[in-house]
Design a protein around this motif. Structure first.
Motif, PDB file in Angstrom:
ATOM      1  N   ARG A  98     -45.767   2.154   0.559  1.00 23.97           N
ATOM      2  CA  ARG A  98     -45.233   2.585  -0.586  1.00 23.97           C
ATOM      3  C   ARG A  98     -44.044   1.602  -0.951  1.00 23.97           C
ATOM      4  O   ARG A  98     -43.522   1.923  -2.231  1.00 23.97           O
ATOM      5  CB  ARG A  98     -44.730   3.869  -0.775  1.00 23.97           C
ATOM      6  CG  ARG A  98     -45.863   4.962  -0.206  1.00 23.97           C
ATOM      7  CD  ARG A  98     -46.969   5.101  -0.683  1.00 23.97           C
ATOM      8  NE  ARG A  98     -46.953   5.170  -2.359  1.00 23.97           N
ATOM      9  CZ  ARG A  98     -48.014   5.000  -3.275  1.00 23.97           C
ATOM     10  NH1 ARG A  98     -49.144   4.686  -2.662  1.00 23.97           N
ATOM     11  NH2 ARG A  98     -47.671   5.158  -4.571  1.00 23.97           N
ATOM     12  N   LYS A  99     -43.935   0.646  -0.333  1.00 24.26           N
ATOM     13  CA  LYS A  99     -42.927  -0.387  -0.727  1.00 24.26           C
ATOM     14  C   LYS A  99     -41.630  -0.127  -1.073  1.00 24.26           C
ATOM     15  O   LYS A  99     -41.051  -0.303  -2.202  1.00 24.26           O
ATOM     16  CB  LYS A  99     -43.573  -1.248  -1.908  1.00 24.26           C
ATOM     17  CG  LYS A  99     -44.896  -1.861  -1.706  1.00 24.26           C
ATOM     18  CD  LYS A  99     -45.212  -2.965  -2.700  1.00 24.26           C
ATOM     19  CE  LYS A  99     -46.427  -3.461  -2.363  1.00 24.26           C
ATOM     20  NZ  LYS A  99     -46.605  -4.250  -1.129  1.00 24.26           N
ATOM     21  N   LYS A 123     -48.656  -8.166   8.541  1.00 22.85           N
ATOM     22  CA  LYS A 123     -47.599  -7.300   8.887  1.00 22.85           C
ATOM     23  C   LYS A 123     -47.537  -7.151  10.338  1.00 22.85           C
ATOM     24  O   LYS A 123     -48.525  -7.123  11.019  1.00 22.85           O
ATOM     25  CB  LYS A 123     -47.643  -5.874   8.255  1.00 22.85           C
ATOM     26  CG  LYS A 123     -47.548  -5.760   6.423  1.00 22.85           C
ATOM     27  CD  LYS A 123     -46.311  -6.168   6.281  1.00 22.85           C
ATOM     28  CE  LYS A 123     -46.081  -6.024   4.657  1.00 22.85           C
ATOM     29  NZ  LYS A 123     -44.954  -6.527   4.063  1.00 22.85           N
ATOM     30  N   GLY A 164     -43.997   1.562   4.593  1.00 21.37           N
ATOM     31  CA  GLY A 164     -43.954   0.434   4.007  1.00 21.37           C
ATOM     32  C   GLY A 164     -45.161   0.338   3.020  1.00 21.37           C
ATOM     33  O   GLY A 164     -44.823  -0.468   2.009  1.00 21.37           O
ATOM     34  N   ARG A 189     -52.272  -2.445  -1.745  1.00 18.07           N
ATOM     35  CA  ARG A 189     -51.307  -2.034  -0.601  1.00 18.07           C
ATOM     36  C   ARG A 189     -51.821  -2.958   0.771  1.00 18.07           C
ATOM     37  O   ARG A 189     -52.407  -2.115   1.579  1.00 18.07           O
ATOM     38  CB  ARG A 189     -50.920  -0.951  -0.578  1.00 18.07           C
ATOM     39  CG  ARG A 189     -50.229  -0.160  -1.556  1.00 18.07           C
ATOM     40  CD  ARG A 189     -49.809   1.281  -1.553  1.00 18.07           C
ATOM     41  NE  ARG A 189     -51.172   2.234  -1.915  1.00 18.07           N
ATOM     42  CZ  ARG A 189     -51.456   2.282  -3.326  1.00 18.07           C
ATOM     43  NH1 ARG A 189     -50.628   1.873  -4.163  1.00 18.07           N
ATOM     44  NH2 ARG A 189     -52.436   3.016  -3.428  1.00 18.07           N
ATOM     45  N   ARG A 223     -40.935   2.843  -4.630  1.00 21.44           N
ATOM     46  CA  ARG A 223     -40.301   1.655  -4.810  1.00 21.44           C
ATOM     47  C   ARG A 223     -38.912   1.833  -4.973  1.00 21.44           C
ATOM     48  O   ARG A 223     -37.936   1.197  -4.734  1.00 21.44           O
ATOM     49  CB  ARG A 223     -40.818   0.826  -5.863  1.00 21.44           C
ATOM     50  CG  ARG A 223     -42.308  -0.108  -5.670  1.00 21.44           C
ATOM     51  CD  ARG A 223     -42.735  -0.567  -6.814  1.00 21.44           C
ATOM     52  NE  ARG A 223     -43.918  -1.259  -6.451  1.00 21.44           N
ATOM     53  CZ  ARG A 223     -44.237  -2.328  -6.052  1.00 21.44           C
ATOM     54  NH1 ARG A 223     -43.333  -3.188  -5.515  1.00 21.44           N
ATOM     55  NH2 ARG A 223     -45.424  -2.892  -5.834  1.00 21.44           N
TER      56      ARG A 223
END
Length: 519
Positions: free
Chosen positions: A246-247, A125, A244, A120, A225
């Protein structure tokens, strides 16, 4: 020979560059430094207090007091009629040196490829970051800083000193395990939340290491997700990066002059909003949209995460109650910050949520940090109970209102073609440059003129290209520098316009000459 000996002591006892510390403390630090470095070994005789005070130009009382404290702490030993010596065992134990490794490494030995192992990563970013040595810039319109002149040093020192009295030690020195300090929870419940219209029980409040940890906890507990997360666009990049990790399936939400556009919401599991001072545009979510958002949350079974960003920093009138105050079904998870107006470095925030979720978050927080500093919790509970927090907020708001007026006048004077909406609170202005300006390029050019601004692309999921938006923060720039800083920013725009062959309009307001950037 004596001169060489004196010179050696002067080199050894060079005081550390910490002018805020008393001379006695700096001398103690210098002696401890030399002992721990092994340059003053056990049994070494130190100069007498009379000789050292003469050598260093200090009072003899200062040297005597420093020596006595070092004796009490076990670094030095005073021998009657002999002098002061380095105590045996004063230096911390050092691991023994292991045998040297073989000259040839095994063929299979190679460093791990961390780019393949980190699952992660936030590398690359967009976020709000400041350049190296940003404090040297004369005009820092940047985020996450405060004006040290506004810090209530005497009030906060009083609370810290009271926390360290023996009578108070039993309240905060034991391990809290999964708990928080009851005094702070009560202050949040009875002093802080009512001003936002929020009613909560003690077991519905969790203290966090700033709002940032609150976002991280919520991401770990709630999001994966499969989660469909609505997020303001433009929006707060630090919160977006936390969630983000944890997508989730991102669903960008438009923002206009009334805040997030509710009637365009897609199908969601969670929605993240900053309704009091939208980050970065500063608009407040209208009452009609607040009600509509909660009605849809009930009807469509999604959760609202409310970041009550800069809610107390209102210049005039009564603040609109928090979105959480309208929540009747427990669908709003409320995130607040206690210490941001004081100093963002204190890192103290909280979550208000239904007790079932708070209980889960306590366990999750426990495996991360156990709990935020109990010392800081106790000191801040005192700070709130004595009324210091409210009096400081009034002073800080008055200062920000004054700076905002200077910034608004400066923008109109020096950048007349730039558009902005005058905020009713907070400490920032969201600015729209003409379409030909790219804010990232402007930020780079402005830095050469001594100006730091926050380019707008970090706030967007997919920023326009060129992105003409940028943010000016007013919390870390001195008020007497604001107009000169905007004049310097205008000079940076002139440089870009000349390179592009663009002719800029000029304001009818007379321009003042830039002030000296010297503090």
């Amino acid at each position: 020979m004596r001169h060489a000996h004196d010179s050696l002591w002067l080199q050894l006892f060079e005081l550390p560059l910490q002018p805020a510390l008393p001379l006695q403390a700096r001398l103690r630090a210098a002696v401890v430094r030399e002992i721990q470095a092994g340059r003053l070994v056990a049994g070494t005789a130190l100069p007498s207090s009379r000789d050292l005070s003469r050598l260093m130009g200090l009072s003899r009382n200062t040297v005597t007091a420093a020596y006595q404290q070092l004796v009490d702490d076990g670094y030095l030993q005073a021998r009657p009629r002999s002098g002061v010596f380095v105590q045996h065992g004063a230096r911390a134990a050092v691991a023994r040196e292991l045998p040297a490794a073989p000259l040839a490494k095994p063929a299979s030995a190679r460093p791990p490829d961390w780019s393949q192992r980190v699952l992660r990563s936030l590398h690359g970013k967009p976020t709000l970051s400041k350049p190296a040595r940003w404090r040297d810039a004369p005009y820092p319109f940047v985020y996450g800083q405060h004006d040290p002149d506004l810090f209530p040093a005497e009030d906060f020192r009083e609370c810290c000193v009271r926390t360290l009295t023996r009578a108070q030690l039993e309240h905060w020195t034991p391990d809290l395990d999964t708990d928080d300090l009851p005094d702070l929870i009560e202050q949040i419940r009875l002093r802080v939340l009512p001003k936002r219209g929020v009613v909560a029980l003690a077991d519905e409040i969790l203290v966090t290491v700033g709002a940032q940890q609150a976002f991280h906890l919520l991401a770990e507990a709630l999001i994966d997700r499969r989660s469909r997360v609505g997020f303001e666009d433009p929006g707060y990049p630090h919160a977006r990066n936390c969630l983000g990790l944890r997508k989730p399936r991102w669903l960008p939400l438009s923002v206009d002059v009334e805040g997030v556009v509710v009637d365009e919401l897609p199908s969601l599991d969670y929605v993240f909003v900053t309704p009091s001072q939208q980050s970065p545009t500063t608009v407040a979510l209208s009452l009609d949209r607040r009600r509509a958002l909660l009605q849809r949350a009930d009807a469509e079974n999604f959760i609202v995460i409310e970041d009550d960003y800069e809610a107390e920093n209102l210049f005039e009138g009564e603040p609109m109650p928090a979105l959480k105050s309208l929540d009747r079904s427990g669908r709003v998870v409320y995130v607040g910050s206690l210490a941001k107006s004081l100093s963002p470095a204190l890192r103290l925030g909280y979550i208000v949520a239904p007790r079932a979720l708070v209980a889960e978050l306590r366990l999750l927080r426990h495996v991360m940090v156990r709990h935020p500093s109990a010392f800081l919790q106790h000191a801040f509970a005192l700070y709130l109970s004595l009324g210091h927090h409210e009096s400081h907020a009034r002073r800080a708001n008055q200062a920000m209102r004054s700076r905002m007026a200077l910034a608004v006048a400066g923008l109109r004077r020096h950048l007349p073609e730039f558009e902005f909406r005058q905020p009713q609170g907070g400490a920032s202005i969201w600015v729209q440059a003409p379409a030909w300006v790219d804010a990232a390029e402007l930020a780079t050019t402005a830095r050469r003129h001594g100006v730091l601004i926050e380019s707008g692309e970090a706030f967007y999921f997919e920023p326009p290209c060129p992105c003409p938006s940028f943010r000016l923060r007013l919390s870390s720039i001195l008020p007497q520098r604001i107009d000169a800083g905007l004049a310097a920013l205008s000079a940076a725009v002139d440089e870009l316009a000349l390179a592009r062959g663009v002719e800029r309009p000029r304001s009818s307001m007379p321009k003042r000459p830039p002030q000296s950037p010297n503090r």
